[in-house]
Scaffold this motif. Structure first.
Motif, PDB file in Angstrom:
ATOM      1  N   GLU A  13     -10.965  49.579  35.049  1.00 17.97           N
ATOM      2  CA  GLU A  13      -9.818  49.495  34.134  1.00 17.97           C
ATOM      3  C   GLU A  13     -10.052  50.320  32.872  1.00 17.97           C
ATOM      4  N   SER A  17      -7.876  53.488  31.681  1.00 14.98           N
ATOM      5  CA  SER A  17      -7.241  53.534  30.356  1.00 14.98           C
ATOM      6  C   SER A  17      -7.562  54.846  29.649  1.00 14.98           C
ATOM      7  N   SER A  21      -5.017  57.229  27.932  1.00 16.56           N
ATOM      8  CA  SER A  21      -5.152  57.430  26.482  1.00 16.56           C
ATOM      9  C   SER A  21      -5.489  58.860  26.091  1.00 16.56           C
ATOM     10  N   ARG A  64      -3.245  55.972  39.051  1.00 17.97           N
ATOM     11  CA  ARG A  64      -3.247  55.819  37.596  1.00 17.97           C
ATOM     12  C   ARG A  64      -3.313  57.169  36.881  1.00 17.97           C
TER      13      ARG A  64
END
Length: 147
Positions: A13, A17, A21, A64
């Motif tokens: 995770e 991120s 980001s 993702r």
């Protein structure tokens, strides 16, 4: 720009991120395998086997936003026996929008040409260069932008 491998296994995770980001152009997933048939991932400097396969790992991060993956067939690293062409082709076939950086086994410019023709984004080589088999001049043809 970073390449992350161990953190992507131990805290997926967090790595996901980072892709969001900092942007997919700045993140490369390091995903090295001990056996290109089972596709078992190694991490922590190739000392620890992960409990996830390469394709499951790639799928998680691809969904993702992952754009780049550097993958080494550890059994080929530093032995000048040629890259695992079938292994890299399988990655390209299953994830055609991911830019693959192939590593391990490069014997010379012919291997790089073949990987390029397969759609491999970049090639990491070491021993062929250090042994004097592959010269930087040999790579000029790959440095010219394709029209």
């Amino acid at each position: 720009y970073i390449t992350a491998a161990s953190i992507a296994v131990t805290d997926p995770e967090l790595f996901a991120s980072w892709i969001i980001s900092y942007g997919r152009e700045k993140m490369t997933l390091g995903a090295d395998v001990v056996d290109r048939n089972t596709k078992e991932l190694l991490y922590r400097g190739w000392r620890t086997k992960a409990h996830v396969t390469l394709f499951d790992h790639l799928e998680y991060f691809y969904s993702r936003g992952l754009k780049y993956v550097k993958s080494t067939d550890v059994s080929r690293d530093g032995v000048l026996e040629g890259p695992a062409f079938d292994f890299y082709q399988e990655i390209v076939d299953n994830f055609p929008e991911i830019c693959v950086l192939a590593s391990g086994g490069v014997r010379g410019v012919d291997d790089i040409k073949r990987l390029d023709e397969m759609g491999i984004f970049a090639v990491i080589f070491g021993k062929a260069y250090y042994e004097g088999i592959l010269k930087l001049k040999d790579l000029e043809q790959f440095l010219v932008k394709k029209a």
